[in-house]
Scaffold this motif. Structure first.
Motif, PDB file in Angstrom:
ATOM      1  N   SER A 152       0.823  -1.212   0.000  1.00 37.91           N
ATOM      2  CA  SER A 152       0.000   0.000   0.000  1.00 37.91           C
ATOM      3  C   SER A 152       0.856   1.260   0.000  1.00 37.91           C
ATOM      4  CB  SER A 152      -0.941  -0.006   1.208  1.00 37.91           C
ATOM      5  OG  SER A 152      -0.211  -0.146   2.409  1.00 37.91           O
ATOM      6  N   ALA A 156       0.830   4.073  -2.971  1.00 40.11           N
ATOM      7  CA  ALA A 156       0.475   5.463  -2.666  1.00 40.11           C
ATOM      8  C   ALA A 156       1.595   6.414  -3.077  1.00 40.11           C
ATOM      9  CB  ALA A 156       0.178   5.605  -1.177  1.00 40.11           C
ATOM     10  N   ASN A 160       1.335   9.345  -5.951  1.00 42.78           N
ATOM     11  CA  ASN A 160       1.672  10.716  -5.572  1.00 42.78           C
ATOM     12  C   ASN A 160       2.746  11.286  -6.501  1.00 42.78           C
ATOM     13  OD1 ASN A 160       1.483  13.007  -3.737  1.00 42.78           O
ATOM     14  ND2 ASN A 160       3.521  12.410  -3.040  1.00 42.78           N
ATOM     15  N   GLN A 185      -6.713   4.676  -8.027  1.00 42.26           N
ATOM     16  CA  GLN A 185      -7.379   4.983  -6.757  1.00 42.26           C
ATOM     17  C   GLN A 185      -8.179   3.781  -6.255  1.00 42.26           C
ATOM     18  OE1 GLN A 185      -6.985   7.906  -4.930  1.00 42.26           O
ATOM     19  NE2 GLN A 185      -7.950   6.581  -3.408  1.00 42.26           N
ATOM     20  N   LEU A 188      -5.860   1.368  -4.538  1.00 46.56           N
ATOM     21  CA  LEU A 188      -5.513   1.875  -3.202  1.00 46.56           C
ATOM     22  C   LEU A 188      -6.674   1.709  -2.228  1.00 46.56           C
ATOM     23  CD1 LEU A 188      -3.435   5.152  -3.630  1.00 46.56           C
ATOM     24  CD2 LEU A 188      -2.896   3.227  -2.144  1.00 46.56           C
TER      25      LEU A 188
END
Length: 661
Positions: A152, A156, A160, A185, A188
């Protein structure tokens, strides 16, 4: 390359070769030839070919050595590149800021990514590696490499990075990101679900090792695929290895579902994936990881600007092919491709059943009850609901701010059981019943409903499945949850666990009344363990809620007669008979002889919490308890009971032996 550069390269290799010969002497191996390769030095010795590698990271080499030795001694049948000790017993040699280590040279052919036989063999090999790569604890703690949160956190960080750098990249990247950012997304979000957290906790308990670079480039084919380049191995979530492998292989087959299932079947033939692992595998595959790779290549000048549009379009086409594969994957494996509500997860954490007028006290700590499940409605033969939620229970829920799920119930031998089955057997009445339930929930703003109907006979299974599917389709668009009870397996399965796991938000497994005919524990540790393991083979463990008893029984020996008792009633009977209740070392329950004819078996706070702990450790969504008004008051206290340690000390030597573990 100019002649001058060639001469310098030869001089460098010659000088380095002298160093390597000196290093190899630490293994007492005469060197006959040295060849520089991409990943190390191929050394020809009097004892065959060896691979000499170097690393800046001593701790990484120590960890790799420990991991490979663990796998080799834990049942793995095939060859792995174990480190060869020096003549002094060391696993590496320090030289000029590097550590050098030696393995046998792995001989064989390169992995053929377009050969399905190679792919399936590699998946099977990975299953064998993972099967042996568990229960690992590094002996040298400073060399421990733990990557439990890597999936995770890395995802992420990559997302980013992309969003922060799009403005300085050609607009083709921004246009492509608009098409796939929702997938990033979604991946995630899914890793924020309980399945990922449950799998992470399980992996930490099991001490699971991952290769972390298990891709075709790191496989050599001889008689069996051999994984090389273990330098990045670490403790982590093993299914990530499978996801990496599929991400590399499947685009070459246009994400053909039959190839993907072949990979999973090959892996499962050795080590069966759990429901949580399948869910996390799906989440990892959703993430469009090739997009960042393309950005990195462009930033390094390895993508021609004139070819950028074509490369991006090719990548997007592959994402569409993958999307079709994933739709089928989630559907066939009965996995919900939606982000779980954290509130919903909290609601099923510690639910309590309750009956109107049966001492439904509010005397319990805040947080000890996550949800109330009041038995509220019966069903008639025409699909109508009869009953209501008790006003006192509703008042209690409102005062304490506790969610309430009305229970639609029908016990196996109740008077209206035949009417319920009659309603479910007809298409029109099934539809009417589902509409009536949806209307009640909407009218009272209930967050969901609990369907608790005994089926008794297998001929009712199909009707019940149809009803659950209809009801699920009505509740899901409104954001309301469907909780469905099933009995624990005790012979013939009348509930279709696989089907119900697909359509219910949570499946409540009734771990109740293990002994129906003869005196014994209400429910034992072994019964709980076996039932959950069996049902978890059909339903993802993160969708399972274990229903536990909090009561007891008085038994009349030899008469097949039992009387249900609350915890207080059990203690009063024991006091009257001047009998001390004892702890049964096998089941964990309390028991005691009242006289020559009667005995009692009961659950108390210690036995309840022990079984609750077992259920949670398996990764289940939560527990439900039958019911308020019957339990040991200490059951509501959220703390670990020291008596649990006393359980272990009361076991027999055989039960507590390390061999059995």
């Amino acid at each position: 390359m100019s002649k001058k550069k060639v001469r310098k390269e030869k001089e460098k290799l010659t000088l380095e070769s002298w160093d390597l010969v000196e290093i190899i002497k630490e293994w007492d191996l005469p060197v006959r030839k040295i060849k520089d390769t991409k990943y190390g030095y191929k050394i020809k010795t009097n004892h065959g070919y060896k691979m000499l590698k170097k690393s800046l990271f001593e701790d990484r080499v120590i960890f790799m050595h420990q991991a490979l030795e663990h796998i080799a001694h834990n049942g793995y049948r095939h060859s792995i590149p174990r480190l060869i000790p020096t003549k002094y017993g060391d696993i590496f040699v320090r030289h000029n800021f590097h550590v050098y280590y030696l393995t046998d040279w792995v001989d064989g052919k390169s992995f053929k990514i377009k050969n399905p036989d190679h792919i399936y063999a590699a998946a099977e090999s990975l299953g064998e590696i993972h099967f042996s790569a568990k229960n690992f604890a590094p002996k040298i703690k400073k060399a421990s490499r733990e990557r439990w949160n890597e999936l995770s956190e890395k995802m992420a960080a990559e997302k980013n990075y992309i969003e922060q750098n799009l403005d300085r990249l050609p607009r083709e990247f921004s246009q492509a990101w608009a098409d796939i950012k929702d997938s990033a997304q979604e991946a995630l979000d899914l890793l924020g679900n309980k399945e990922y957290d449950s799998l992470k906790k399980w992996s930490m308990r099991e001490g699971t090792l991952c290769h972390r670079e298990y891709i075709p480039a790191n496989l050599i084919m001889e008689n069996y695929p051999e994984a090389i380049r273990w330098e990045h191995c670490a403790l982590g979530i093993q299914v990530a290895d499978l996801a990496n492998f599929m991400d590399k292989v499947m685009p070459h087959y246009n994400w053909d579902y039959s190839i993907g299932e072949g990979i999973l079947e090959s892996y499962n033939s050795i080590r069966k994936l759990t429901g949580d692992e399948l869910f996390v595998l799906g989440a990892l595959l959703i993430y469009p990881k090739d997009f960042l790779k393309l950005i990195k290549k462009f930033e390094k000048g390895r993508v021609d600007q004139n070819k950028l549009y074509r490369k991006i379009q090719k990548m997007l086409d592959k994402e569409k092919e993958k999307e079709a594969f994933l739709d089928a994957f989630f559907d066939i494996h009965n996995l919900k491709r939606v982000k779980s509500s954290q509130d919903q997860g909290d609601i099923v954490s510690r639910m309590w059943y309750c009956l109107p007028g049966h001492n439904v006290s509010s005397d319990f700590p805040k947080g000890a009850v996550s949800c109330l499940l009041p038995l509220s409605y019966n069903v008639d033969a025409r699909g109508n609901l009869k009953g209501e939620v008790d006003k006192e229970i509703r008042r209690l829920a409102n005062e304490r701010g506790i969610p309430l799920y009305p229970v639609i119930f029908s016990a196996g031998f109740s008077e209206n059981q035949g009417q319920v089955m009659q309603a479910l057997a007809e298409e029109d009445t099934r539809e009417k019943l589902a509409n009536n339930i949806a209307a009640i929930l909407k009218e009272n703003n209930y967050p969901g409903v609990n369907i608790n109907i005994d089926l008794l006979h297998p001929e009712n299974t199909g009707y019940f499945n149809c009803f659950v599917e209809i009801l699920s389709e009505k509740l899901r668009p409104e954001g309301r949850s469907l909780l469905v009870n099933v009995s624990a397996p005790k012979g013939e399965d009348v509930f279709d666990y696989l089907f119900l796991g697909r359509y219910a938000d949570y499946v409540l497994v009734e771990l109740l009344d293990e002994n129906l005919r003869f005196p014994g524990p209400v429910v034992s540790r072994g019964f709980v363990n076996e039932a959950l393991e069996y049902i978890a083979s059909y339903i993802p463990i993160g969708k399972i809620v274990g229903v536990l008893p909090v009561y007891g029984y008085r038994w009349w020996a030899g008469k097949n007669i039992r009387q249900p008792l609350s915890f207080d009633e059990v203690n009063r009977l024991a006091d009257s008979a001047e009998t001390k209740l004892e702890r049964d070392p096998v089941s964990g329950c309390l028991f005691g002889k009242l006289n020559d004819e009667c005995e009692v078996w009961a659950e108390d706070a210690v036995s309840i919490k022990e079984k609750e702990s077992m259920i949670r450790e398996k990764g289940a969504a939560g527990c439900a308890f039958w019911r308020l008004g019957l339990a040991d008051p200490a059951s509501f206290i959220e703390e670990d009971f020291p008596e649990q340690m006393e359980f272990a000390e009361s076991f027999s030597d055989e039960e507590d032996s390390t061999e059995e573990e």
